[in-house]
Design a protein around this motif. Structure first.
Motif, PDB file in Angstrom:
ATOM      1  N   SER A  30       0.861  -1.175   0.000  1.00 45.37           N
ATOM      2  CA  SER A  30       0.000   0.000   0.000  1.00 45.37           C
ATOM      3  C   SER A  30       0.902   1.232   0.000  1.00 45.37           C
ATOM      4  N   LEU A  31       0.752   2.071  -1.004  1.00 50.49           N
ATOM      5  CA  LEU A  31       1.554   3.286  -1.119  1.00 50.49           C
ATOM      6  C   LEU A  31       0.826   4.408  -0.378  1.00 50.49           C
ATOM      7  N   ASP A  32       1.323   4.730   0.809  1.00 47.80           N
ATOM      8  CA  ASP A  32       0.630   5.696   1.665  1.00 47.80           C
ATOM      9  C   ASP A  32       1.102   7.132   1.456  1.00 47.80           C
ATOM     10  N   LEU A  35       9.657  11.927  -0.801  1.00 47.55           N
ATOM     11  CA  LEU A  35       9.190  11.203   0.383  1.00 47.55           C
ATOM     12  C   LEU A  35       8.300  10.039  -0.046  1.00 47.55           C
ATOM     13  N   VAL A  36       8.706   8.832   0.340  1.00 46.31           N
ATOM     14  CA  VAL A  36       7.958   7.620  -0.009  1.00 46.31           C
ATOM     15  C   VAL A  36       7.695   6.812   1.263  1.00 46.31           C
ATOM     16  N   ARG A  37       6.446   6.432   1.459  1.00 44.51           N
ATOM     17  CA  ARG A  37       6.078   5.562   2.590  1.00 44.51           C
ATOM     18  C   ARG A  37       5.189   4.442   2.063  1.00 44.51           C
ATOM     19  N   VAL A  38       5.617   3.204   2.314  1.00 38.84           N
ATOM     20  CA  VAL A  38       4.916   2.021   1.801  1.00 38.84           C
ATOM     21  C   VAL A  38       4.675   1.049   2.952  1.00 38.84           C
ATOM     22  N   ARG A  39       3.481   0.502   3.008  1.00 38.12           N
ATOM     23  CA  ARG A  39       3.160  -0.545   3.977  1.00 38.12           C
ATOM     24  C   ARG A  39       3.117  -1.877   3.239  1.00 38.12           C
ATOM     25  N   ALA A  40       3.900  -2.820   3.702  1.00 37.11           N
ATOM     26  CA  ALA A  40       4.000  -4.139   3.060  1.00 37.11           C
ATOM     27  C   ALA A  40       3.494  -5.212   4.021  1.00 37.11           C
ATOM     28  N   THR A  41       2.709  -6.145   3.483  1.00 39.79           N
ATOM     29  CA  THR A  41       2.189  -7.269   4.259  1.00 39.79           C
ATOM     30  C   THR A  41       2.538  -8.554   3.532  1.00 39.79           C
ATOM     31  N   LEU A  42       3.222  -9.442   4.229  1.00 36.54           N
ATOM     32  CA  LEU A  42       3.619 -10.726   3.656  1.00 36.54           C
ATOM     33  C   LEU A  42       2.702 -11.807   4.211  1.00 36.54           C
ATOM     34  N   THR A  66      -5.990 -23.851   3.290  1.00 33.01           N
ATOM     35  CA  THR A  66      -6.793 -23.540   4.480  1.00 33.01           C
ATOM     36  C   THR A  66      -7.034 -22.045   4.658  1.00 33.01           C
ATOM     37  N   GLY A  67      -6.411 -21.234   3.823  1.00 34.60           N
ATOM     38  CA  GLY A  67      -6.624 -19.795   3.940  1.00 34.60           C
ATOM     39  C   GLY A  67      -5.316 -19.013   3.975  1.00 34.60           C
ATOM     40  N   GLU A  68      -5.405 -17.769   4.397  1.00 39.08           N
ATOM     41  CA  GLU A  68      -4.238 -16.892   4.480  1.00 39.08           C
ATOM     42  C   GLU A  68      -3.736 -16.782   5.910  1.00 39.08           C
ATOM     43  N   ARG A  69      -2.427 -16.627   6.034  1.00 35.97           N
ATOM     44  CA  ARG A  69      -1.808 -16.420   7.345  1.00 35.97           C
ATOM     45  C   ARG A  69      -0.756 -15.324   7.201  1.00 35.97           C
ATOM     46  N   VAL A  70      -0.820 -14.352   8.111  1.00 38.03           N
ATOM     47  CA  VAL A  70       0.103 -13.228   8.059  1.00 38.03           C
ATOM     48  C   VAL A  70       1.477 -13.664   8.561  1.00 38.03           C
ATOM     49  N   LEU A  71       2.473 -13.463   7.708  1.00 41.16           N
ATOM     50  CA  LEU A  71       3.844 -13.780   8.096  1.00 41.16           C
ATOM     51  C   LEU A  71       4.582 -12.570   8.658  1.00 41.16           C
ATOM     52  N   GLY A  72       4.142 -11.408   8.291  1.00 36.76           N
ATOM     53  CA  GLY A  72       4.789 -10.199   8.796  1.00 36.76           C
ATOM     54  C   GLY A  72       4.246  -8.968   8.096  1.00 36.76           C
ATOM     55  N   GLN A  73       4.439  -7.835   8.738  1.00 36.77           N
ATOM     56  CA  GLN A  73       4.016  -6.557   8.177  1.00 36.77           C
ATOM     57  C   GLN A  73       5.008  -5.481   8.600  1.00 36.77           C
ATOM     58  N   ARG A  74       5.305  -4.578   7.681  1.00 39.58           N
ATOM     59  CA  ARG A  74       6.288  -3.536   7.977  1.00 39.58           C
ATOM     60  C   ARG A  74       6.005  -2.297   7.135  1.00 39.58           C
ATOM     61  N   VAL A  75       6.321  -1.134   7.717  1.00 47.95           N
ATOM     62  CA  VAL A  75       6.187   0.140   7.016  1.00 47.95           C
ATOM     63  C   VAL A  75       7.589   0.637   6.668  1.00 47.95           C
ATOM     64  N   PHE A  76       7.777   0.984   5.408  1.00 50.55           N
ATOM     65  CA  PHE A  76       9.065   1.480   4.923  1.00 50.55           C
ATOM     66  C   PHE A  76       8.919   2.970   4.588  1.00 50.55           C
ATOM     67  N   VAL A  77       9.819   3.780   5.140  1.00 53.44           N
ATOM     68  CA  VAL A  77       9.801   5.228   4.900  1.00 53.44           C
ATOM     69  C   VAL A  77      11.204   5.665   4.494  1.00 53.44           C
ATOM     70  N   VAL A  78      11.290   6.334   3.353  1.00 50.94           N
ATOM     71  CA  VAL A  78      12.581   6.816   2.854  1.00 50.94           C
ATOM     72  C   VAL A  78      12.404   8.224   2.306  1.00 50.94           C
ATOM     73  N   GLN A  79      13.367   9.095   2.617  1.00 45.74           N
ATOM     74  CA  GLN A  79      13.448  10.428   2.044  1.00 45.74           C
ATOM     75  C   GLN A  79      14.793  10.581   1.337  1.00 45.74           C
ATOM     76  N   ARG A  80      14.749  11.045   0.106  1.00 43.63           N
ATOM     77  CA  ARG A  80      15.970  11.296  -0.652  1.00 43.63           C
ATOM     78  C   ARG A  80      15.988  12.756  -1.078  1.00 43.63           C
ATOM     79  N   PRO A  81      17.103  13.474  -0.859  1.00 45.20           N
ATOM     80  CA  PRO A  81      17.139  14.904  -1.188  1.00 45.20           C
ATOM     81  C   PRO A  81      16.967  15.156  -2.680  1.00 45.20           C
ATOM     82  N   ALA A  82      16.282  16.257  -2.981  1.00 43.43           N
ATOM     83  CA  ALA A  82      16.083  16.668  -4.380  1.00 43.43           C
ATOM     84  C   ALA A  82      17.156  17.683  -4.757  1.00 43.43           C
TER      85      ALA A  82
END
Length: 248
Positions: free
Chosen positions: A171-173, A188-195, A201-217
């Motif tokens: 999800s690109l937040d 500025l980029v912030r992404v929420r990733a869910t593995l 039998t269905g889905e099982r969450v293995l992990g979730q993390r938010v990645f935030v990076v800023q790079r100078p212009a």
């Protein structure tokens, strides 16, 4: 007795004194020259007025420029090692842009020093595709360097066969050219990733993390923002790939 004559006087011809130009009569040729001079001055005045009128016209609208993340790596990917080749296939989930405010192609910026809540689009700059699609394509290419990337249909077939597979949802937040001041800005980029693990039998969450990076212009304009956002996206993707591959 004859009179002596000086030799020089034999070649001298009397010349009448020349009248001043003011007293000379104006013939037909002089009138034509005067009228031509007046006409030239009139033409020069008309040309000056035309140039002034042209300078007062509004400038032509600037043509919109479209940006993407660049060509990516130009060299072929290095062959995966035995350790990475053992990684299971992964599915990159389809994008759900129905509720996303970033589904358009606008290149957005924020004035953090003035009104950070307002997301403003550049008037003459756009992305070639919605940012989420550009990000997903780049992520897919990065994942494919070390493991097989499946589509959602293939993942469903594996589940029906009784085999499990990993699914990555993103999800690109935040995706904007962020101005901390009028001269200092960054991508500025912030992404929420869910593995997830997908099995019969269905889905099982293995992990979730938010990645935030800023790079100078490098520049405080659309071109500088697009380049900084592409650089920040590549850094987020590199971090995300390492995180996904480390969760076994």
């Amino acid at each position: 007795m004859s009179r002596l004559i000086h030799p020089r006087s034999l070649f001298e011809v009397p010349v009448a004194p020349r009248r001043s130009s003011a007293s000379e009569p104006q013939g037909p040729g002089g009138g034509i020259a005067r009228r031509a001079s007046v006409a030239c001055q009139a033409l020069l005045a008309a040309a000056a007025l035309a140039l002034a009128a042209c300078s007062a016209l509004p400038d032509k609208p600037h043509r919109s420029i479209s940006y993407d993340f660049g060509p990516g790596p130009l060299a072929p990917a290095v062959t995966a090692s035995a350790a990475t080749a053992a990684l299971p296939p992964i599915t990159l989930a389809d994008l759900d842009t129905s509720a996303s405010r970033l589904e358009g192609t606008a290149l957005n910026y924020r004035l953090g020093y003035e009104e950070a809540q307002a997301l403003r689009p550049y008037a003459t700059a756009r992305w070639t595709q919605p940012p989420l699609q550009l990000f997903r394509q780049r992520l897919r290419d990065a994942l494919a360097e070390q493991r097989t990337v499946l589509g959602t249909l293939e993942a469903g077939n594996l589940a029906r066969e009784g085999r499990s597979s990993e699914v990555l949802r993103i999800s690109l937040d935040e995706f904007s050219h962020y101005f901390a001041s009028p001269t200092l800005s960054s991508g500025l980029v912030r992404v929420r990733a869910t593995l997830l693990s997908l099995s019969p039998t269905g889905e099982r969450v293995l992990g979730q993390r938010v990645f935030v990076v800023q790079r100078p212009a490098a520049t405080a304009d659309a071109a500088g923002g697009a380049k900084a956002l592409a650089s920040a996206s590549d850094e987020v993707i590199a971090d995300m790939v390492r995180w996904v591959n480390s969760r076994r």
